[in-house]
Design a protein around this motif. Sequence first.
Motif, short mmCIF file in Angstrom:
data_model
loop_
_atom_site.label_atom_id
_atom_site.label_comp_id
_atom_site.label_asym_id
_atom_site.label_seq_id
_atom_site.Cartn_x
_atom_site.Cartn_y
_atom_site.Cartn_z
N SER A 3 0.82 -1.21 0.00
CA SER A 3 0.00 0.00 0.00
C SER A 3 0.86 1.26 0.00
CB SER A 3 -0.94 0.00 1.20
OG SER A 3 -0.18 0.03 2.40
N SER A 4 2.10 1.17 0.51
CA SER A 4 2.95 2.35 0.55
C SER A 4 3.45 2.74 -0.84
CB SER A 4 4.14 2.13 1.48
OG SER A 4 4.97 1.11 0.98
N THR A 5 3.47 1.79 -1.78
CA THR A 5 3.95 2.13 -3.11
C THR A 5 2.84 2.14 -4.16
OG1 THR A 5 4.47 -0.17 -3.60
CG2 THR A 5 6.24 1.16 -2.67
N LEU A 10 1.71 9.47 -7.59
CA LEU A 10 0.74 10.53 -7.31
C LEU A 10 1.09 11.26 -6.02
CD1 LEU A 10 -1.91 11.94 -8.05
CD2 LEU A 10 -3.11 10.15 -6.79
N ARG A 11 1.48 10.53 -4.99
CA ARG A 11 1.84 11.13 -3.71
C ARG A 11 3.05 12.05 -3.89
NH1 ARG A 11 2.82 6.74 -1.02
NH2 ARG A 11 0.64 6.42 -0.54
N ARG A 66 12.22 9.82 0.64
CA ARG A 66 11.46 8.56 0.81
C ARG A 66 10.39 8.40 -0.26
NH1 ARG A 66 8.47 8.39 5.68
NH2 ARG A 66 9.22 10.45 6.19
N GLN A 67 9.67 9.47 -0.56
CA GLN A 67 8.62 9.39 -1.58
C GLN A 67 9.21 9.13 -2.96
OE1 GLN A 67 8.81 11.77 0.77
NE2 GLN A 67 7.00 11.36 1.98
N ARG A 68 10.37 9.73 -3.25
CA ARG A 68 11.01 9.51 -4.53
C ARG A 68 11.48 8.06 -4.66
NH1 ARG A 68 13.68 13.65 -4.20
NH2 ARG A 68 15.55 12.81 -3.26
N GLU A 69 12.00 7.49 -3.58
CA GLU A 69 12.42 6.09 -3.60
C GLU A 69 11.23 5.16 -3.79
OE1 GLU A 69 14.64 5.61 0.01
OE2 GLU A 69 16.39 6.67 -0.79
#
Length: 99
Positions: A3-5, A10-11, A66-69
């Motif tokens: 769910s995190s990816t 979009l996030r 973190r979001q970019r990874e």
Amino acid sequence: MSSSTSHATLRYTTMRIGIFVGCLVVVGLLTHFGLVPAGVGKSNPIWVVLLALVISAPLSYVLLRRQREAMAEQIAQGVGKAKERLAANQGQEDEAQGA
């Protein structure tokens, strides 16, 4: 896909736009109150946007690591699945041609 990816792209994009808009508001206020030069002649809107871009880029790079990874992981998974489908389709074509 966890769910995190699942919506990582979009996030990340939403957060990146948010940082830019925040910088745009801050730079706009700073130029309005004369704390930052307002540009030359009618260049004020262009100056404010460019300055906001220059400030928001390194902030996003540092703050959204973190979001970019997670986004990179999501894209890599999508590419892997596409390669698997392509290989499966090519295998089916090879079988059909051999028959």
